[in-house]
Scaffold this motif. Structure first.
Motif, PDB file in Angstrom:
ATOM      1  N   GLY A 295      45.980  62.989  42.356  1.00 47.25           N
ATOM      2  CA  GLY A 295      46.031  62.386  41.033  1.00 47.25           C
ATOM      3  C   GLY A 295      46.590  60.978  41.017  1.00 47.25           C
ATOM      4  O   GLY A 295      46.712  60.363  39.953  1.00 47.25           O
ATOM      5  N   ARG A 296      46.903  60.432  42.198  1.00 42.37           N
ATOM      6  CA  ARG A 296      47.427  59.068  42.270  1.00 42.37           C
ATOM      7  C   ARG A 296      46.312  58.068  42.009  1.00 42.37           C
ATOM      8  O   ARG A 296      45.154  58.291  42.378  1.00 42.37           O
ATOM      9  CB  ARG A 296      48.030  58.803  43.656  1.00 42.37           C
ATOM     10  N   THR A 297      46.673  56.950  41.397  1.00 44.04           N
ATOM     11  CA  THR A 297      45.700  55.874  41.216  1.00 44.04           C
ATOM     12  C   THR A 297      45.778  54.919  42.398  1.00 44.04           C
ATOM     13  O   THR A 297      46.831  54.774  43.030  1.00 44.04           O
ATOM     14  CB  THR A 297      45.949  55.105  39.913  1.00 44.04           C
ATOM     15  N   PHE A 298      44.665  54.279  42.702  1.00 42.08           N
ATOM     16  CA  PHE A 298      44.611  53.316  43.801  1.00 42.08           C
ATOM     17  C   PHE A 298      43.613  52.221  43.438  1.00 42.08           C
ATOM     18  O   PHE A 298      42.716  52.422  42.616  1.00 42.08           O
ATOM     19  CB  PHE A 298      44.219  53.995  45.119  1.00 42.08           C
ATOM     20  N   ASN A 299      43.799  51.072  44.051  1.00 37.42           N
ATOM     21  CA  ASN A 299      42.933  49.922  43.775  1.00 37.42           C
ATOM     22  C   ASN A 299      41.639  50.030  44.560  1.00 37.42           C
ATOM     23  O   ASN A 299      41.640  50.355  45.755  1.00 37.42           O
ATOM     24  CB  ASN A 299      43.637  48.623  44.140  1.00 37.42           C
ATOM     25  N   ILE A 300      40.534  49.723  43.897  1.00 45.01           N
ATOM     26  CA  ILE A 300      39.223  49.737  44.545  1.00 45.01           C
ATOM     27  C   ILE A 300      38.740  48.336  44.885  1.00 45.01           C
ATOM     28  O   ILE A 300      38.146  48.115  45.941  1.00 45.01           O
ATOM     29  CB  ILE A 300      38.199  50.460  43.645  1.00 45.01           C
ATOM     30  N   ALA A 301      39.002  47.376  44.006  1.00 44.43           N
ATOM     31  CA  ALA A 301      38.496  46.019  44.271  1.00 44.43           C
ATOM     32  C   ALA A 301      39.405  44.956  43.675  1.00 44.43           C
ATOM     33  O   ALA A 301      40.020  45.154  42.627  1.00 44.43           O
ATOM     34  CB  ALA A 301      37.076  45.870  43.716  1.00 44.43           C
ATOM     35  N   VAL A 302      39.451  43.833  44.383  1.00 40.63           N
ATOM     36  CA  VAL A 302      40.177  42.643  43.949  1.00 40.63           C
ATOM     37  C   VAL A 302      39.180  41.494  43.868  1.00 40.63           C
ATOM     38  O   VAL A 302      38.432  41.248  44.827  1.00 40.63           O
ATOM     39  CB  VAL A 302      41.310  42.281  44.931  1.00 40.63           C
ATOM     40  N   ALA A 303      39.158  40.799  42.737  1.00 36.93           N
ATOM     41  CA  ALA A 303      38.268  39.646  42.547  1.00 36.93           C
ATOM     42  C   ALA A 303      39.052  38.355  42.691  1.00 36.93           C
ATOM     43  O   ALA A 303      40.183  38.244  42.208  1.00 36.93           O
ATOM     44  CB  ALA A 303      37.618  39.702  41.167  1.00 36.93           C
ATOM     45  N   PHE A 304      38.447  37.397  43.385  1.00 37.91           N
ATOM     46  CA  PHE A 304      38.992  36.044  43.529  1.00 37.91           C
ATOM     47  C   PHE A 304      38.045  35.103  42.796  1.00 37.91           C
ATOM     48  O   PHE A 304      36.877  34.982  43.162  1.00 37.91           O
ATOM     49  CB  PHE A 304      39.065  35.644  45.001  1.00 37.91           C
ATOM     50  N   GLU A 305      38.531  34.447  41.775  1.00 40.28           N
ATOM     51  CA  GLU A 305      37.662  33.618  40.943  1.00 40.28           C
ATOM     52  C   GLU A 305      37.283  32.301  41.610  1.00 40.28           C
ATOM     53  O   GLU A 305      36.280  31.689  41.249  1.00 40.28           O
ATOM     54  CB  GLU A 305      38.336  33.344  39.595  1.00 40.28           C
ATOM     55  N   GLY A 306      38.037  31.848  42.573  1.00 42.70           N
ATOM     56  CA  GLY A 306      37.780  30.547  43.185  1.00 42.70           C
ATOM     57  C   GLY A 306      38.484  29.438  42.410  1.00 42.70           C
ATOM     58  O   GLY A 306      38.639  29.525  41.197  1.00 42.70           O
ATOM     59  N   HIS A 307      38.913  28.409  43.111  1.00 40.43           N
ATOM     60  CA  HIS A 307      39.594  27.291  42.462  1.00 40.43           C
ATOM     61  C   HIS A 307      39.474  26.059  43.342  1.00 40.43           C
ATOM     62  O   HIS A 307      39.260  26.148  44.564  1.00 40.43           O
ATOM     63  CB  HIS A 307      41.074  27.615  42.209  1.00 40.43           C
TER      64      HIS A 307
END
Length: 282
Positions: free
Chosen positions: A207-219
């Motif tokens: 039942g733990r939550t975990f991250n699936i994706a990280v977005a990098f917008e660019g700069h």
């Protein structure tokens, strides 16, 4: 995706291992390749070691004419060299877009040598999750695999997503992705102000939550980026268990997608959205 007659993005779909029949070679991503080809011109290849030890395509990607790099880190170490890391870094600094995925424990650990997007990937022995509470096994069935190993469900099934607000355009109309018994770990690096976690999953064991994706917008002219918890969201076996898998994958699969192929509609939309969002090299 683009106006009629406009140039299509040129995508390099690349693994970090030379061709090995009983492993995750690029041929096991043929369904993804075909899906990408609806929206982009795709070159799909495995790693090749040149005379100098570098992959001739990755080591020159900054000048190779590609718009996007989709890097599938399926190695257990030494999957990309320092010169290749330098070329990938320059590629993104000069407006190229980079997608990087891996899997559980230390599978794909070579991406730690990439700055920025590589920093978003947490492993067992390198670049550990900054929260010690996450240094525990989530998948307790396959005991040969250690953390990170989040259990989102059996291969051949899908998992329900929790989209972070504000909803990222890549997640538009996407509610599920393929499940996997032991996903890896990603997070937004504190040193990257343009990065944020955009979607999470929930373990079907704990039942733990975990991250699936990280977005990098660019700069400052750099291209966009995407860090994904597991390549099993895209491999043939997770889209069609009948496609087979390497012999070391032992968990019994689900027949959910086989019985209802429409369960993959969201995943295909996710691929389309990713290609569109990253787009052409600026």
């Amino acid at each position: 995706m683009s106006a009629a007659g406009a140039r299509r993005p040129r995508v390099l779909l690349q693994t970090t291992i030379p061709y090995t029949a009983d492993d995750w070679h690029v041929g096991r991503f043929s369904l993804l390749r075909d899906e990408l080809a609806k929206y982009a011109d795709v070159v799909a290849r495995d790693r090749a070691n040149g005379a100098d030890g570098n992959d001739p395509v990755l080591a020159t990607i900054d000048t190779g004419g590609f718009d996007q790099l989709w890097l599938f880190a399926v190695d257990t170490g030494n999957g990309i060299t320092k010169p290749e890391c330098g070329a990938i870094t320059r590629f993104r600094e000069r407006g190229g877009h980079v997608f990087v995925t891996r899997d559980h424990q230390d599978l794909g650990v070579s991406v730690c040598d990439l700055g920025g997007i590589g920093d978003a990937h947490y492993f067992h022995s390198k670049n550990l999750d900054p929260d010690p509470a996450n240094h525990v096994n989530d998948d307790t069935v396959t005991t040969s695999i250690s953390w990170p190993n989040y259990y989102s469900g059996p291969n051949g099934d899908v998992q329900t997503l929790a989209v972070a607000e504000p909803a990222h355009p890549v997640l538009a109309d996407v509610k599920t992705l393929p499940a996997h018994p032991h996903e890896g770990a990603v997070g937004a690096p504190a040193t990257q102000p343009d990065a944020r976690v955009v979607v999470r999953g929930t373990s079907k064991e704990t039942g733990r939550t975990f991250n699936i994706a990280v977005a990098f917008e660019g700069h400052d002219g750099s291209g966009r980026g995407w860090a994904e918890s597991t390549f099993h969201h895209f491999v043939d076996y997770n889209w069609d268990v009948g496609a087979g898998c390497p012999s070391f994958l032992s968990e019994p699969p689900s027949d959910a997608i086989a019985k209802n192929p429409h369960l993959l509609d969201d995943t295909k939309r996710y691929v389309r959205n990713l290609v569109s969002w990253m787009g052409l090299r600026s």
